[in-house]
Design an enzyme around this catalytic site. Structure first.
Site, PDB file in Angstrom:
ATOM      1  N   GLU A 118      37.133  18.980  -6.989  1.00  0.00           N
ATOM      2  CA  GLU A 118      37.344  20.338  -6.474  1.00  0.00           C
ATOM      3  C   GLU A 118      38.456  21.042  -7.250  1.00  0.00           C
ATOM      4  O   GLU A 118      38.605  22.251  -7.179  1.00  0.00           O
ATOM      5  CB  GLU A 118      37.675  20.289  -4.982  1.00  0.00           C
ATOM      6  CG  GLU A 118      37.578  21.666  -4.340  1.00  0.00           C
ATOM      7  CD  GLU A 118      37.891  21.663  -2.861  1.00  0.00           C
ATOM      8  OE1 GLU A 118      37.856  22.748  -2.272  1.00  0.00           O
ATOM      9  OE2 GLU A 118      38.152  20.582  -2.290  1.00  0.00           O
ATOM     10  N   ASN A 213      35.683  31.220   1.370  1.00  0.00           N
ATOM     11  CA  ASN A 213      36.982  30.570   1.517  1.00  0.00           C
ATOM     12  C   ASN A 213      37.612  30.304   0.161  1.00  0.00           C
ATOM     13  O   ASN A 213      36.956  29.849  -0.767  1.00  0.00           O
ATOM     14  CB  ASN A 213      36.844  29.260   2.286  1.00  0.00           C
ATOM     15  CG  ASN A 213      36.355  29.473   3.705  1.00  0.00           C
ATOM     16  OD1 ASN A 213      35.272  29.037   4.081  1.00  0.00           O
ATOM     17  ND2 ASN A 213      37.145  30.165   4.518  1.00  0.00           N
ATOM     18  N   HIS A 245      36.747  28.260   9.615  1.00  0.00           N
ATOM     19  CA  HIS A 245      36.603  28.767   8.252  1.00  0.00           C
ATOM     20  C   HIS A 245      35.872  30.101   8.184  1.00  0.00           C
ATOM     21  O   HIS A 245      36.186  30.936   7.324  1.00  0.00           O
ATOM     22  CB  HIS A 245      35.863  27.737   7.384  1.00  0.00           C
ATOM     23  CG  HIS A 245      36.698  26.575   6.987  1.00  0.00           C
ATOM     24  ND1 HIS A 245      36.895  25.492   7.818  1.00  0.00           N
ATOM     25  CD2 HIS A 245      37.397  26.314   5.852  1.00  0.00           C
ATOM     26  CE1 HIS A 245      37.690  24.621   7.212  1.00  0.00           C
ATOM     27  NE2 HIS A 245      37.997  25.083   6.026  1.00  0.00           N
ATOM     28  N   ASP A 268      33.401  19.756   4.123  1.00  0.00           N
ATOM     29  CA  ASP A 268      34.769  19.850   3.596  1.00  0.00           C
ATOM     30  C   ASP A 268      35.718  19.032   4.472  1.00  0.00           C
ATOM     31  O   ASP A 268      36.881  19.371   4.631  1.00  0.00           O
ATOM     32  CB  ASP A 268      35.219  21.307   3.499  1.00  0.00           C
ATOM     33  CG  ASP A 268      36.445  21.496   2.616  1.00  0.00           C
ATOM     34  OD1 ASP A 268      36.729  20.599   1.787  1.00  0.00           O
ATOM     35  OD2 ASP A 268      37.135  22.520   2.762  1.00  0.00           O
ATOM     36  N   GLY A 304      41.012  21.744   4.544  1.00  0.00           N
ATOM     37  CA  GLY A 304      39.759  21.078   4.844  1.00  0.00           C
ATOM     38  C   GLY A 304      39.381  21.283   6.298  1.00  0.00           C
ATOM     39  O   GLY A 304      39.962  22.108   7.014  1.00  0.00           O
TER      40      GLY A 304
END
Length: 376
Positions: A118, A213, A245, A268, A304
Protein backbone atom coordinates in the site's frame (compact mmCIF):
# COMPACT_ATOMS: atom_id res chain seq x y z
CA UNK A 1 -22.48 -32.69 -0.77
CA UNK A 2 -25.68 -32.46 1.25
CA UNK A 3 -25.47 -32.11 4.99
CA UNK A 4 -26.06 -29.97 8.02
CA UNK A 5 -23.77 -27.22 6.72
CA UNK A 6 -25.97 -26.55 3.67
CA UNK A 7 -29.68 -25.74 3.47
CA UNK A 8 -31.72 -28.51 1.85
CA UNK A 9 -32.71 -25.95 -0.77
CA UNK A 10 -30.61 -22.80 -0.72
CA UNK A 11 -30.37 -19.75 -2.93
CA UNK A 12 -27.03 -20.39 -4.63
CA UNK A 13 -25.47 -17.30 -6.21
CA UNK A 14 -23.77 -18.22 -9.51
CA UNK A 15 -22.35 -16.14 -12.37
CA UNK A 16 -25.59 -16.78 -14.28
CA UNK A 17 -28.00 -15.93 -11.49
CA UNK A 18 -29.53 -17.49 -8.40
CA UNK A 19 -30.22 -21.25 -8.51
CA UNK A 20 -32.30 -23.06 -5.90
CA UNK A 21 -30.59 -26.25 -4.79
CA UNK A 22 -27.47 -27.58 -3.09
CA UNK A 23 -23.80 -27.79 -4.01
CA UNK A 24 -21.98 -30.76 -5.47
CA UNK A 25 -18.32 -30.94 -4.49
CA UNK A 26 -15.57 -33.30 -5.63
CA UNK A 27 -12.48 -33.02 -3.46
CA UNK A 28 -11.48 -29.35 -3.36
CA UNK A 29 -13.48 -28.33 -6.45
CA UNK A 30 -17.07 -27.55 -7.31
CA UNK A 31 -18.62 -30.32 -9.36
CA UNK A 32 -21.93 -28.57 -10.00
CA UNK A 33 -25.29 -27.73 -8.46
CA UNK A 34 -28.12 -30.13 -7.74
CA UNK A 35 -31.26 -28.13 -8.44
CA UNK A 36 -34.16 -28.90 -6.13
CA UNK A 37 -37.82 -28.00 -5.78
CA UNK A 38 -39.23 -26.42 -2.67
CA UNK A 39 -39.09 -23.10 -0.85
CA UNK A 40 -35.44 -22.00 -0.56
CA UNK A 41 -33.92 -20.92 2.74
CA UNK A 42 -30.66 -19.11 3.22
CA UNK A 43 -27.96 -18.08 0.79
CA UNK A 44 -24.91 -19.90 -0.57
CA UNK A 45 -22.31 -17.46 -1.89
CA UNK A 46 -18.85 -17.91 -3.39
CA UNK A 47 -16.09 -17.45 -0.82
CA UNK A 48 -15.09 -13.82 -0.34
CA UNK A 49 -11.88 -12.46 -1.90
CA UNK A 50 -10.19 -9.63 0.05
CA UNK A 51 -7.35 -7.92 -1.82
CA UNK A 52 -6.68 -5.26 0.83
CA UNK A 53 -6.20 -6.49 4.39
CA UNK A 54 -3.59 -5.81 7.09
CA UNK A 55 -4.66 -8.34 9.72
CA UNK A 56 -7.42 -9.59 11.98
CA UNK A 57 -8.24 -11.65 15.04
CA UNK A 58 -5.28 -10.11 16.86
CA UNK A 59 -2.77 -11.12 14.19
CA UNK A 60 -0.92 -8.98 11.65
CA UNK A 61 -0.43 -9.47 7.93
CA UNK A 62 1.72 -6.35 7.77
CA UNK A 63 4.58 -7.30 10.09
CA UNK A 64 6.17 -9.85 7.76
CA UNK A 65 5.79 -12.70 10.27
CA UNK A 66 4.53 -15.83 8.50
CA UNK A 67 3.10 -17.40 11.68
CA UNK A 68 1.09 -14.28 12.37
CA UNK A 69 -0.04 -14.14 8.75
CA UNK A 70 -1.30 -17.74 8.90
CA UNK A 71 -3.37 -16.92 11.98
CA UNK A 72 -4.79 -13.76 10.39
CA UNK A 73 -5.72 -15.72 7.26
CA UNK A 74 -7.40 -18.40 9.38
CA UNK A 75 -9.40 -15.76 11.26
CA UNK A 76 -10.68 -14.15 8.06
CA UNK A 77 -11.42 -17.54 6.50
CA UNK A 78 -13.63 -18.35 9.49
CA UNK A 79 -15.63 -15.20 8.59
CA UNK A 80 -16.01 -16.17 4.93
CA UNK A 81 -12.90 -14.66 3.34
CA UNK A 82 -11.45 -17.77 1.73
CA UNK A 83 -8.97 -15.83 -0.46
CA UNK A 84 -6.80 -13.15 1.15
CA UNK A 85 -4.04 -10.78 0.07
CA UNK A 86 -1.57 -9.47 2.66
CA UNK A 87 -1.28 -5.68 2.48
CA UNK A 88 1.97 -4.18 3.75
CA UNK A 89 2.21 -0.55 4.83
CA UNK A 90 4.99 1.91 4.03
CA UNK A 91 8.37 0.90 5.38
CA UNK A 92 12.04 0.66 4.46
CA UNK A 93 13.03 -1.21 1.33
CA UNK A 94 14.91 -3.71 3.47
CA UNK A 95 11.82 -4.51 5.55
CA UNK A 96 9.62 -4.92 2.48
CA UNK A 97 12.18 -7.28 0.93
CA UNK A 98 12.34 -9.38 4.09
CA UNK A 99 8.55 -9.42 4.54
CA UNK A 100 7.97 -10.42 0.93
CA UNK A 101 10.46 -13.28 1.16
CA UNK A 102 8.89 -14.43 4.44
CA UNK A 103 5.34 -14.40 3.05
CA UNK A 104 6.22 -15.99 -0.30
CA UNK A 105 5.86 -19.61 1.02
CA UNK A 106 2.32 -18.76 2.19
CA UNK A 107 1.46 -17.70 -1.34
CA UNK A 108 3.03 -20.89 -2.70
CA UNK A 109 0.93 -23.11 -0.42
CA UNK A 110 -2.31 -21.19 -0.99
CA UNK A 111 -2.65 -19.64 2.48
CA UNK A 112 -2.41 -16.20 0.86
CA UNK A 113 -3.22 -15.08 -2.65
CA UNK A 114 -0.41 -12.55 -2.80
CA UNK A 115 1.17 -9.41 -1.39
CA UNK A 116 0.05 -5.81 -1.86
CA UNK A 117 2.30 -2.83 -1.08
CA UNK A 118 0.00 0.00 0.00
CA UNK A 119 3.09 2.19 0.24
CA UNK A 120 5.71 3.65 0.30
CA UNK A 121 5.13 5.30 -3.09
CA UNK A 122 2.33 7.55 -1.86
CA UNK A 123 1.67 11.21 -1.14
CA UNK A 124 2.77 12.68 2.18
CA UNK A 125 -0.27 14.97 1.99
CA UNK A 126 -2.62 11.95 1.86
CA UNK A 127 -0.62 9.33 3.75
CA UNK A 128 -3.25 8.58 6.39
CA UNK A 129 -1.80 6.17 8.95
CA UNK A 130 1.42 5.58 6.98
CA UNK A 131 4.69 6.82 8.50
CA UNK A 132 5.73 9.97 6.62
CA UNK A 133 9.44 9.22 7.09
CA UNK A 134 9.04 5.97 5.14
CA UNK A 135 7.53 7.58 2.04
CA UNK A 136 9.50 8.05 -1.16
CA UNK A 137 9.17 8.39 -4.93
CA UNK A 138 8.68 5.20 -6.93
CA UNK A 139 11.91 3.43 -7.82
CA UNK A 140 12.02 0.80 -10.55
CA UNK A 141 15.18 -0.69 -9.07
CA UNK A 142 13.41 -1.25 -5.76
CA UNK A 143 10.36 -2.67 -7.49
CA UNK A 144 12.51 -5.09 -9.47
CA UNK A 145 14.11 -6.40 -6.28
CA UNK A 146 10.72 -6.72 -4.54
CA UNK A 147 9.24 -8.68 -7.44
CA UNK A 148 12.26 -10.99 -7.41
CA UNK A 149 11.97 -11.45 -3.64
CA UNK A 150 8.46 -12.74 -4.28
CA UNK A 151 9.42 -14.99 -7.19
CA UNK A 152 7.40 -18.24 -7.08
CA UNK A 153 8.73 -21.65 -8.10
CA UNK A 154 5.93 -22.15 -10.60
CA UNK A 155 6.49 -18.75 -12.20
CA UNK A 156 5.22 -15.29 -11.46
CA UNK A 157 5.63 -13.39 -8.22
CA UNK A 158 3.86 -13.21 -4.87
CA UNK A 159 3.66 -9.47 -5.48
CA UNK A 160 0.19 -8.81 -6.92
CA UNK A 161 -0.54 -5.11 -6.41
CA UNK A 162 1.24 -1.83 -5.64
CA UNK A 163 -0.44 1.43 -4.64
CA UNK A 164 1.10 4.47 -6.31
CA UNK A 165 0.31 8.20 -6.17
CA UNK A 166 0.55 9.20 -9.85
CA UNK A 167 1.74 12.77 -9.18
CA UNK A 168 5.07 11.63 -7.72
CA UNK A 169 8.29 11.81 -9.69
CA UNK A 170 8.80 8.53 -11.53
CA UNK A 171 5.25 7.33 -10.86
CA UNK A 172 4.14 6.98 -14.48
CA UNK A 173 7.23 4.96 -15.39
CA UNK A 174 6.66 2.74 -12.34
CA UNK A 175 3.00 2.21 -13.23
CA UNK A 176 3.94 1.21 -16.75
CA UNK A 177 6.69 -1.08 -15.41
CA UNK A 178 4.27 -2.89 -13.07
CA UNK A 179 1.54 -3.20 -15.67
CA UNK A 180 3.95 -4.79 -18.16
CA UNK A 181 4.86 -7.43 -15.55
CA UNK A 182 1.29 -8.44 -14.71
CA UNK A 183 1.24 -6.64 -11.36
CA UNK A 184 -1.72 -4.35 -10.66
CA UNK A 185 -0.80 -0.68 -10.25
CA UNK A 186 -3.45 0.94 -8.05
CA UNK A 187 -3.90 4.68 -7.65
CA UNK A 188 -4.32 5.73 -4.03
CA UNK A 189 -3.13 7.86 -1.13
CA UNK A 190 -2.92 10.62 -3.68
CA UNK A 191 -3.20 14.40 -3.97
CA UNK A 192 -3.25 14.17 -7.77
CA UNK A 193 -5.22 16.43 -10.06
CA UNK A 194 -7.77 15.03 -12.48
CA UNK A 195 -5.20 15.29 -15.27
CA UNK A 196 -2.44 13.56 -13.29
CA UNK A 197 -4.84 10.76 -12.41
CA UNK A 198 -5.85 10.34 -16.05
CA UNK A 199 -2.16 10.14 -16.98
CA UNK A 200 -1.70 7.38 -14.40
CA UNK A 201 -4.59 5.44 -15.90
CA UNK A 202 -3.19 5.85 -19.39
CA UNK A 203 0.17 4.56 -18.11
CA UNK A 204 -1.48 1.33 -16.98
CA UNK A 205 -3.14 1.81 -13.59
CA UNK A 206 -5.97 -0.69 -13.12
CA UNK A 207 -7.44 0.05 -9.70
CA UNK A 208 -8.25 2.70 -7.11
CA UNK A 209 -7.07 1.99 -3.56
CA UNK A 210 -10.05 2.58 -1.21
CA UNK A 211 -11.79 5.13 -3.42
CA UNK A 212 -12.59 8.44 -1.66
CA UNK A 213 -10.40 7.67 1.35
CA UNK A 214 -6.89 9.19 1.49
CA UNK A 215 -7.26 11.09 -1.77
CA UNK A 216 -7.93 14.68 -2.78
CA UNK A 217 -11.59 15.53 -2.28
CA UNK A 218 -13.87 16.29 -5.22
CA UNK A 219 -14.45 19.94 -6.13
CA UNK A 220 -16.52 21.09 -9.08
CA UNK A 221 -13.73 23.30 -10.42
CA UNK A 222 -10.80 21.10 -9.43
CA UNK A 223 -12.27 17.59 -9.58
CA UNK A 224 -9.17 15.69 -8.53
CA UNK A 225 -8.80 11.90 -8.80
CA UNK A 226 -12.27 10.66 -7.79
CA UNK A 227 -14.27 11.36 -10.98
CA UNK A 228 -11.33 10.32 -13.17
CA UNK A 229 -11.22 6.95 -11.41
CA UNK A 230 -14.98 6.44 -11.29
CA UNK A 231 -15.56 7.34 -14.92
CA UNK A 232 -12.91 5.12 -16.52
CA UNK A 233 -13.83 1.52 -17.36
CA UNK A 234 -10.19 0.52 -17.06
CA UNK A 235 -10.35 1.08 -13.29
CA UNK A 236 -11.61 -1.28 -10.59
CA UNK A 237 -12.56 0.73 -7.49
CA UNK A 238 -12.00 -0.55 -3.96
CA UNK A 239 -14.69 0.42 -1.46
CA UNK A 240 -14.38 0.10 2.32
CA UNK A 241 -18.06 -0.45 3.03
CA UNK A 242 -18.34 0.68 6.61
CA UNK A 243 -19.96 3.88 7.90
CA UNK A 244 -16.67 4.98 9.47
CA UNK A 245 -14.94 5.31 6.10
CA UNK A 246 -17.90 6.21 3.90
CA UNK A 247 -21.38 7.58 4.42
CA UNK A 248 -23.96 5.05 3.18
CA UNK A 249 -25.02 7.55 0.52
CA UNK A 250 -21.44 7.66 -0.75
CA UNK A 251 -21.35 3.87 -0.85
CA UNK A 252 -24.58 3.77 -2.84
CA UNK A 253 -23.29 6.47 -5.22
CA UNK A 254 -20.08 4.52 -5.83
CA UNK A 255 -21.86 1.20 -6.37
CA UNK A 256 -24.45 2.68 -8.70
CA UNK A 257 -21.88 4.68 -10.67
CA UNK A 258 -19.01 2.21 -10.94
CA UNK A 259 -21.33 -0.86 -11.03
CA UNK A 260 -20.53 -4.25 -9.42
CA UNK A 261 -18.36 -5.49 -12.29
CA UNK A 262 -15.90 -2.65 -11.62
CA UNK A 263 -16.30 -2.31 -7.85
CA UNK A 264 -14.73 -4.48 -5.19
CA UNK A 265 -15.37 -4.57 -1.49
CA UNK A 266 -12.29 -4.56 0.72
CA UNK A 267 -11.95 -4.76 4.48
CA UNK A 268 -8.72 -2.74 4.97
CA UNK A 269 -8.85 -4.60 8.28
CA UNK A 270 -6.08 -4.32 10.84
CA UNK A 271 -5.21 -6.65 13.72
CA UNK A 272 -8.19 -5.52 15.83
CA UNK A 273 -10.82 -6.87 13.43
CA UNK A 274 -13.03 -9.25 15.39
CA UNK A 275 -11.67 -8.13 18.78
CA UNK A 276 -12.65 -5.74 21.56
CA UNK A 277 -11.62 -2.10 21.82
CA UNK A 278 -8.04 -1.53 22.92
CA UNK A 279 -4.55 -0.54 21.74
CA UNK A 280 -2.98 -2.24 18.73
CA UNK A 281 -0.19 -1.67 16.18
CA UNK A 282 -0.38 -0.95 12.46
CA UNK A 283 3.07 -0.74 10.93
CA UNK A 284 5.00 1.77 13.02
CA UNK A 285 1.91 3.39 14.54
CA UNK A 286 0.13 2.65 17.79
CA UNK A 287 -3.59 2.47 17.09
CA UNK A 288 -6.47 3.08 19.49
CA UNK A 289 -9.74 1.26 18.82
CA UNK A 290 -12.78 2.87 20.46
CA UNK A 291 -16.30 1.70 19.62
CA UNK A 292 -14.82 -0.31 16.77
CA UNK A 293 -13.15 2.75 15.16
CA UNK A 294 -9.38 2.50 14.68
CA UNK A 295 -7.35 5.73 14.77
CA UNK A 296 -3.66 6.54 15.13
CA UNK A 297 -3.14 7.02 18.87
CA UNK A 298 -3.66 10.63 19.93
CA UNK A 299 -5.16 11.68 16.60
CA UNK A 300 -8.39 11.39 14.64
CA UNK A 301 -6.61 9.80 11.64
CA UNK A 302 -8.35 6.57 10.63
CA UNK A 303 -5.98 3.59 10.73
CA UNK A 304 -7.60 0.82 8.72
CA UNK A 305 -10.85 -0.82 9.79
CA UNK A 306 -12.08 -3.43 12.24
CA UNK A 307 -14.55 -5.04 9.81
CA UNK A 308 -14.35 -8.27 7.85
CA UNK A 309 -15.46 -8.68 4.26
CA UNK A 310 -18.62 -10.32 5.61
CA UNK A 311 -19.38 -7.05 7.40
CA UNK A 312 -18.67 -5.11 4.20
CA UNK A 313 -20.96 -7.42 2.23
CA UNK A 314 -23.79 -6.93 4.71
CA UNK A 315 -23.24 -3.16 4.82
CA UNK A 316 -23.49 -3.02 1.03
CA UNK A 317 -26.88 -4.72 1.25
CA UNK A 318 -28.29 -3.17 4.41
CA UNK A 319 -26.84 0.36 4.31
CA UNK A 320 -26.34 0.95 0.58
CA UNK A 321 -29.33 -0.86 -0.88
CA UNK A 322 -27.48 -3.39 -3.03
CA UNK A 323 -28.93 -6.78 -3.92
CA UNK A 324 -27.35 -9.90 -2.44
CA UNK A 325 -26.19 -10.86 -5.94
CA UNK A 326 -24.54 -7.46 -6.55
CA UNK A 327 -22.84 -7.42 -3.15
CA UNK A 328 -21.65 -11.00 -3.69
CA UNK A 329 -20.11 -10.06 -7.02
CA UNK A 330 -18.27 -7.13 -5.43
CA UNK A 331 -16.99 -9.36 -2.62
CA UNK A 332 -15.86 -12.29 -4.78
CA UNK A 333 -15.93 -12.25 -8.58
CA UNK A 334 -14.74 -8.68 -9.17
CA UNK A 335 -11.69 -8.79 -6.86
CA UNK A 336 -10.76 -12.20 -8.28
CA UNK A 337 -10.93 -10.76 -11.79
CA UNK A 338 -8.78 -7.77 -10.85
CA UNK A 339 -5.92 -9.99 -9.68
CA UNK A 340 -6.43 -12.69 -12.31
CA UNK A 341 -7.32 -15.33 -9.71
CA UNK A 342 -9.09 -17.67 -12.10
CA UNK A 343 -9.75 -20.55 -9.67
CA UNK A 344 -11.77 -18.58 -7.11
CA UNK A 345 -14.51 -15.97 -6.95
CA UNK A 346 -17.49 -17.93 -8.29
CA UNK A 347 -19.55 -21.04 -7.71
CA UNK A 348 -18.72 -22.71 -10.99
CA UNK A 349 -17.73 -26.23 -11.99
CA UNK A 350 -13.97 -26.71 -11.74
CA UNK A 351 -13.24 -23.77 -9.46
CA UNK A 352 -12.09 -24.22 -5.86
CA UNK A 353 -14.97 -25.21 -3.59
CA UNK A 354 -15.02 -22.02 -1.53
CA UNK A 355 -18.46 -21.06 -0.22
CA UNK A 356 -20.16 -18.95 2.43
CA UNK A 357 -23.52 -20.09 3.80
CA UNK A 358 -25.79 -17.41 5.31
CA UNK A 359 -29.28 -17.59 6.72
CA UNK A 360 -32.16 -15.48 5.42
CA UNK A 361 -31.03 -12.56 7.62
CA UNK A 362 -27.44 -12.78 6.28
CA UNK A 363 -26.08 -14.25 9.50
CA UNK A 364 -23.10 -16.57 9.03
CA UNK A 365 -23.94 -20.28 9.17
CA UNK A 366 -20.84 -22.00 7.77
CA UNK A 367 -17.80 -21.60 5.55
CA UNK A 368 -16.26 -24.06 3.11
CA UNK A 369 -12.69 -23.59 1.91
CA UNK A 370 -11.21 -25.89 -0.70
CA UNK A 371 -14.04 -28.36 -0.08
CA UNK A 372 -13.55 -28.55 3.70
CA UNK A 373 -15.83 -27.04 6.33
CA UNK A 374 -14.15 -24.55 8.68
CA UNK A 375 -14.87 -23.87 12.32
CA UNK A 376 -16.82 -20.59 12.53
Amino acid sequence: MDGVMLPAVGRIVTPDGVVNGTLLVDGDRFEGILEREGAPTGWVLPGFVDVHCHGGGGFSLANGNPDSAREAAAFHASRGTTTLVASLVSSTHEFLLEATAALRPLVSDGTLAGVHYEGPYISAAKCGAHAVEALRDPDIGELTELIEAGRLDGGGSAVKMVTVAPELDGALAAIEFLDQRGIVPSIGHTDASYEQTAAGIDAGAQAATHLFNAMRAFSHREPGPIPALLDDERIFSEIIADPVHLHPGTMRFAFDTSLPAWTLLVSDAMDAAGLADGTYMLGRHEVDVVDGVATVAGTDTIAGSTITLLDAFRNAVRLAGQSVQAASQMASATPAELLGLNEVGAIETGKYADAVVLDDDLNLVSVMRRGAWLKV
